[in-house]
Design an enzyme around this catalytic site. Structure first.
Site, PDB file in Angstrom:
ATOM      1  N   ALA A 122       0.833  -1.203   0.000  1.00 29.57           N
ATOM      2  CA  ALA A 122       0.000   0.000   0.000  1.00 29.57           C
ATOM      3  C   ALA A 122       0.866   1.251   0.000  1.00 29.57           C
ATOM      4  O   ALA A 122       0.574   2.222  -0.714  1.00 29.57           O
ATOM      5  CB  ALA A 122      -0.933  -0.005   1.207  1.00 29.57           C
ATOM      6  N   LYS A 172      -2.223  -8.421  -7.272  1.00 31.92           N
ATOM      7  CA  LYS A 172      -2.139  -9.851  -7.606  1.00 31.92           C
ATOM      8  C   LYS A 172      -1.806 -10.644  -6.338  1.00 31.92           C
ATOM      9  O   LYS A 172      -1.237 -10.080  -5.396  1.00 31.92           O
ATOM     10  CB  LYS A 172      -1.093 -10.070  -8.709  1.00 31.92           C
ATOM     11  CG  LYS A 172       0.341  -9.680  -8.338  1.00 31.92           C
ATOM     12  CD  LYS A 172       1.027 -10.715  -7.459  1.00 31.92           C
ATOM     13  CE  LYS A 172       2.157 -10.172  -6.691  1.00 31.92           C
ATOM     14  NZ  LYS A 172       2.582 -11.084  -5.590  1.00 31.92           N
TER      15      LYS A 172
END
Length: 374
Positions: free
Chosen positions: A16, A97
Site C-alpha cells: 500500500a 495480484k
C-alpha cells in the site's frame, strides 16, 4: 468525473505504501482516503503519505462518496471479500495480484463487476511497464520468428517465519500465488490457454508450496518452463525463444526495464509478418526498424526503458485512462486473462494433489546436505 481521479487505498502494509508513492508521479491522480482495520494504522499511513481522510474500517472507506477507485492491498486471502465490498458500494477496483485464491473466487468478483458495470482490473505490475510494450511490438512483427518456447522464473529466499503471510496457508501463502503468478501470467499472455500442465511442488513444514516447477504445453507444440520459490534466489528473468532468435527480458521479472534481442537472422533478411491488428503501424516504429537492420555479427545491445518512479504509476495510469474512456476492462489486462491465470493455477495445484497420492518413501539425495543444516 472530476479531472483528477480520486483514489482510496484499502490496507496499510508495505505494498500500500509503495502504491501511494507511485501515485505521486501522476498529476491527474489524487490520493483521497485510506482504510484500515485500526485507527492507529490508518492515521499513521495518512500522515506518512499526506492522505486527507483516514478511516478505521474498510466499510467507512467504501462509503466515501468522493472516492472513485480503490486499490486493494490486503493479503491474498482477503482479495475476494475486499473486492466485492468495493464493487457492491459502487467503487471501481484495482486489486493487487493474485486476484483471488482460486478461479471460483475470481469468477464471482468478475461477475459482480460486469453486472454492476464497474471497472475492475488485476494489478499485474509487470504488464504495464514501458519495456513490455516494446516486447509486445517485437513479438508481433516476428522479430525472432515463430515463438516456440518461454523460460521464466521468479524467486526470493524469504526468512522463514511460520506466521508470515508467505508461509501461512490460511493467508494464501506459497510460492505459486505470491511469485509464480508472474511467470504464469506471462506465459498465458504469450501463448494463450495451455493444453497440458505438468507440475511439481516442494511443500514446506507449514503446508505451503515453497518451490514450484511447471511445464505448460500449448497449441502447435509451444512450451513454457516456469519456476518460482520463496526459499531460494533465482535469476528472476525470462527468455523468449523463437525460430530466428531470442529475447532476454532482464530481471526483475515483476518490474522489468531492459530487454536484449539475440537474432539468428541473416543480415538484410526480411522480417516475416503475422496478420495481427496494427501491424503496419508497428513495423514503422523507429525502434523496430533499428532492430531489423542489425546484423548477427553485431553484439546484442540491451534496450532499457525506465519505469516511472517505483513502477506502480503505470498500472494506476492505465486504470485512469480506461475510466476516462468509459472502459470497464483494460485491453492490456482484461478480466478473461485474470480468469485464465486463476484457472491455470488451480490446475497446477491439482497436479500436486494427484502426485501426492503416489509418493512413496523419499529417495536418498545424491549429495549430503552441508554440515550444520540438519
Amino acid at each position: 468525473m472530476p479531472s483528477a481521479i480520486q483514489w482510496g487505498i484499502l490496507g496499510t502494509g508495505n505494498i500500500a505504501s509503495q502504491f501511494a508513492e507511485g501515485l505521486r508521479m501522476l498529476p491527474d491522480a489524487g490520493l483521497l482516503a485510506v482504510g484500515s482495520r485500526s485507527r492507529a494504522s490508518a492515521d499513521a499511513f495518512a500522515s506518512a503519505h499526506g492522505v486527507p481522510h483516514a478511516y478505521d474500517s474498510y466499510e467507512a472507506l467504501v462509503r466515501d462518496p468522493n472516492v472513485d477507485v480503490i486499490y486493494i492491498a490486503t493479503p491474498n486471502h482477503l482479495h475476494k471479500e475486499n473486492s466485492l465490498l468495493c464493487l457492491n458500494h459502487g467503487k471501481a477496483v484495482l486489486c493487487e495480484k493474485p486476484f483471488t485464491l482460486d478461479a471460483e473466487e475470481a469468477a464471482l468478483v468478475v461477475h459482480t463487476a460486469r453486472v454492476k458495470r464497474l471497472f475492475c482490473m488485476e494489478g499485474m505490475w509487470n504488464r504495464f511497464v514501458p519495456i513490455m510494450r516494446e516486447l509486445d511490438a517485437l513479438l508481433r512483427i516476428g522479430a525472432i520468428g515463430d515463438i516456440r518456447m518461454l523460460d521464466a522464473n521468479l524467486g526470493f529466499p524469504f526468512e522463514f517465519n511460520p506466521h508470515h503471510r508467505v508461509f501461512a496457508p490460511a493467508l494464501g501463502g506459497g510460492a505459486l500465488l505470491d511469485l509464480g503468478v508472474y511467470p504464469v501470467s506471462l506465459a498465458l499472455w504469450l501463448f494463450g490457454r495451455p493444453t497440458r500442465i505438468i507440475s511439481h511442488a516442494v511443500m514446506g513444514t507449514t503446508g505451503v508450496d515453497e518451490q514450484v516447477s511447471i511445464l505448460l504445453g500449448f497449441a502447435e507444440g509451444r512450451q513454457a518452463t516456469l519456476t518460482s520459490s520463496v526459499r531460494t534466489p533465482m535469476q528472476n528473468d525470462a527468455v523468449f525463444m523463437g525460430t530466428q532468435g531470442m529475447i532476454h527480458l532482464h530481471a526483475p521479472l515483476y518490474r522489468p526495464e531492459t530487454l536484449t534481442r539475440i537474432s539468428t537472422r541473416k543480415h538484410g533478411e526480411a522480417v516475416p509478418s503475422r496478420p495481427r491488428a496494427g501491424l503496419q503501424r508497428l513495423i514503422q516504429h523507429p525502434l523496430l526498424r533499428r532492430l531489423r537492420e542489425q546484423s548477427t555479427l553485431q553484439p546484442p545491445k540491451p534496450l532499457t526503458l525506465k519505469v516511472l518512479g517505483n513502477g506502480y504509476a503505470h498500472e494506476a495510469a492505465e486504470v485512469m485512462r480506461c475510466m476516462r474512456e468509459g472502459l470497464l476492462e483494460s485491453p492490456f489486462m482484461p478480466l478473461n486473462d485474470t480468469l485464465l491465470v486463476m484457472q491455470t493455477m488451480d490446475a497446477i495445484r491439482g497436479e500436486w494433489r494427484r502426485a501426492s497420492e503416489f509418493e512413496g518413501v523419499p529417495a536418498q539425495p545424491r549429495r549430503d546436505p552441508p554440515a550444520g543444516n540438519a
